[in-house]
Scaffold this motif. Sequence first.
Motif, short mmCIF file in Angstrom:
data_model
loop_
_atom_site.label_atom_id
_atom_site.label_comp_id
_atom_site.label_asym_id
_atom_site.label_seq_id
_atom_site.Cartn_x
_atom_site.Cartn_y
_atom_site.Cartn_z
N UNK A 1 33.82 128.91 93.84
CA UNK A 1 34.61 129.94 94.52
C UNK A 1 34.56 129.74 96.03
N UNK A 2 33.38 129.35 96.56
CA UNK A 2 33.27 129.09 98.00
C UNK A 2 34.15 127.92 98.40
N UNK A 3 34.13 126.85 97.62
CA UNK A 3 34.95 125.67 97.92
C UNK A 3 36.43 126.02 97.84
N UNK A 4 36.82 126.79 96.82
CA UNK A 4 38.22 127.21 96.70
C UNK A 4 38.65 128.06 97.89
N UNK B 1 51.36 117.57 91.69
CA UNK B 1 50.15 116.78 91.90
C UNK B 1 49.02 117.45 91.14
N UNK B 2 48.30 116.67 90.38
CA UNK B 2 47.14 117.18 89.66
C UNK B 2 45.94 117.08 90.59
N UNK B 3 45.51 118.22 91.15
CA UNK B 3 44.41 118.20 92.10
C UNK B 3 43.06 117.92 91.44
N UNK B 4 42.99 118.03 90.13
CA UNK B 4 41.72 117.72 89.45
C UNK B 4 41.35 116.25 89.61
N UNK B 5 42.35 115.39 89.85
CA UNK B 5 42.03 113.98 90.07
C UNK B 5 41.28 113.77 91.39
N UNK B 6 41.50 114.66 92.35
CA UNK B 6 40.89 114.51 93.66
C UNK B 6 39.68 115.42 93.87
N UNK C 1 35.13 116.48 91.13
CA UNK C 1 33.67 116.49 91.28
C UNK C 1 33.15 117.87 91.63
N UNK C 2 34.02 118.79 92.09
CA UNK C 2 33.58 120.17 92.35
C UNK C 2 33.35 120.93 91.04
N UNK C 3 33.85 120.40 89.93
CA UNK C 3 33.67 121.12 88.66
C UNK C 3 32.22 121.07 88.20
N UNK C 4 31.42 120.18 88.79
CA UNK C 4 30.00 120.11 88.43
C UNK C 4 29.18 121.19 89.12
N UNK C 5 29.76 121.85 90.12
CA UNK C 5 29.06 122.90 90.83
C UNK C 5 29.06 124.18 90.00
N UNK C 6 28.10 125.06 90.24
CA UNK C 6 28.11 126.36 89.56
C UNK C 6 29.30 127.21 90.02
N UNK C 7 29.63 128.24 89.28
CA UNK C 7 30.79 129.07 89.53
C UNK C 7 30.88 129.65 90.94
N UNK C 8 29.81 130.23 91.47
CA UNK C 8 29.91 130.79 92.83
C UNK C 8 30.20 129.72 93.89
#
Length: 97
Positions: A61-64, A43-48, A51-58
Amino acid sequence: MYDYFLPPGLKNFFDSIFEPPTQFLTMARDYLDRVGLAAGHGINLNNYFGFFSYLPGPFQAVVNSLLAGILILGILQIVKVILRLYFAIKAGIFQWI
Protein backbone atom coordinates in the motif's frame (compact mmCIF):
# COMPACT_ATOMS: atom_id res chain seq x y z
CA MET A 1 -18.01 10.58 -59.93
CA TYR A 2 -17.74 12.96 -62.88
CA ASP A 3 -16.84 10.31 -65.42
CA TYR A 4 -19.82 11.06 -67.62
CA PHE A 5 -18.63 14.54 -68.72
CA LEU A 6 -14.83 14.52 -68.17
CA PRO A 7 -12.67 13.45 -71.10
CA PRO A 8 -10.38 10.50 -70.27
CA GLY A 9 -7.22 12.61 -70.69
CA LEU A 10 -8.41 15.23 -68.20
CA LYS A 11 -9.57 12.55 -65.78
CA ASN A 12 -6.15 10.86 -65.95
CA PHE A 13 -4.47 14.25 -65.38
CA PHE A 14 -6.53 14.92 -62.25
CA ASP A 15 -5.91 11.39 -61.02
CA SER A 16 -2.15 11.84 -61.46
CA ILE A 17 -2.27 15.06 -59.40
CA PHE A 18 -4.45 13.82 -56.54
CA GLU A 19 -3.32 10.19 -56.33
CA PRO A 20 -0.07 10.74 -54.31
CA PRO A 21 -1.74 12.76 -51.50
CA THR A 22 -4.63 10.30 -51.44
CA GLN A 23 -2.24 7.36 -51.16
CA PHE A 24 -0.29 9.13 -48.40
CA LEU A 25 -3.46 9.79 -46.41
CA THR A 26 -4.62 6.22 -46.90
CA MET A 27 -1.27 4.87 -45.67
CA ALA A 28 -1.39 7.21 -42.66
CA ARG A 29 -4.92 6.07 -41.80
CA ASP A 30 -3.91 2.40 -42.06
CA TYR A 31 -0.86 3.01 -39.87
CA LEU A 32 -2.94 4.78 -37.23
CA ASP A 33 -5.44 1.93 -37.27
CA ARG A 34 -2.64 -0.53 -36.53
CA VAL A 35 -1.23 1.70 -33.79
CA GLY A 36 -4.65 1.90 -32.17
CA LEU A 37 -4.81 -1.89 -31.99
CA ALA A 38 -1.41 -2.12 -30.29
CA ALA A 39 -2.16 0.70 -27.85
CA GLY A 40 -5.54 -0.79 -26.97
CA HIS A 41 -3.90 -3.71 -25.21
CA GLY A 42 -2.40 -1.52 -22.51
CA ILE A 43 0.68 -2.15 -20.41
CA ASN A 44 0.86 -4.91 -17.85
CA LEU A 45 2.59 -3.24 -14.91
CA ASN A 46 3.07 -6.57 -13.15
CA ASN A 47 5.94 -7.23 -15.55
CA TYR A 48 7.79 -4.22 -14.14
CA PHE A 49 6.58 -4.05 -10.53
CA GLY A 50 6.07 -7.76 -9.85
CA PHE A 51 8.84 -7.84 -7.25
CA PHE A 52 6.68 -5.64 -4.98
CA SER A 53 4.24 -8.56 -4.68
CA TYR A 54 6.70 -10.23 -2.31
CA LEU A 55 6.23 -7.42 0.21
CA PRO A 56 3.58 -7.63 2.93
CA GLY A 57 0.24 -5.89 2.34
CA PRO A 58 0.94 -2.64 4.22
CA PHE A 59 4.24 -2.14 2.39
CA GLN A 60 2.49 -2.73 -0.93
CA ALA A 61 0.00 0.00 0.00
CA VAL A 62 2.90 2.38 0.76
CA VAL A 63 4.53 1.63 -2.60
CA ASN A 64 1.20 2.09 -4.42
CA SER A 65 0.66 5.41 -2.66
CA LEU A 66 4.16 6.59 -3.57
CA LEU A 67 3.69 5.66 -7.21
CA ALA A 68 0.30 7.38 -7.32
CA GLY A 69 1.79 10.50 -5.73
CA ILE A 70 4.64 10.58 -8.23
CA LEU A 71 2.14 10.22 -11.07
CA ILE A 72 -0.02 13.08 -9.76
CA LEU A 73 3.02 15.34 -9.28
CA GLY A 74 4.18 14.53 -12.82
CA ILE A 75 0.77 15.42 -14.26
CA LEU A 76 0.72 18.68 -12.29
CA GLN A 77 4.21 19.53 -13.56
CA ILE A 78 3.08 19.00 -17.15
CA VAL A 79 0.03 21.22 -16.57
CA LYS A 80 2.29 23.90 -15.07
CA VAL A 81 4.58 23.83 -18.11
CA ILE A 82 1.63 24.09 -20.50
CA LEU A 83 0.16 27.05 -18.56
CA ARG A 84 3.53 28.85 -18.52
CA LEU A 85 3.82 28.35 -22.26
CA TYR A 86 0.29 29.68 -22.75
CA PHE A 87 0.96 32.80 -20.69
CA ALA A 88 4.29 33.40 -22.45
CA ILE A 89 2.61 33.22 -25.85
CA LYS A 90 -0.22 35.44 -24.62
CA ALA A 91 2.25 38.06 -23.33
CA GLY A 92 4.17 37.91 -26.59
CA ILE A 93 1.00 38.52 -28.60
CA PHE A 94 0.07 41.50 -26.38
CA GLN A 95 3.50 43.04 -27.01
CA TRP A 96 2.94 42.85 -30.76
CA ILE A 97 -0.42 44.60 -30.59
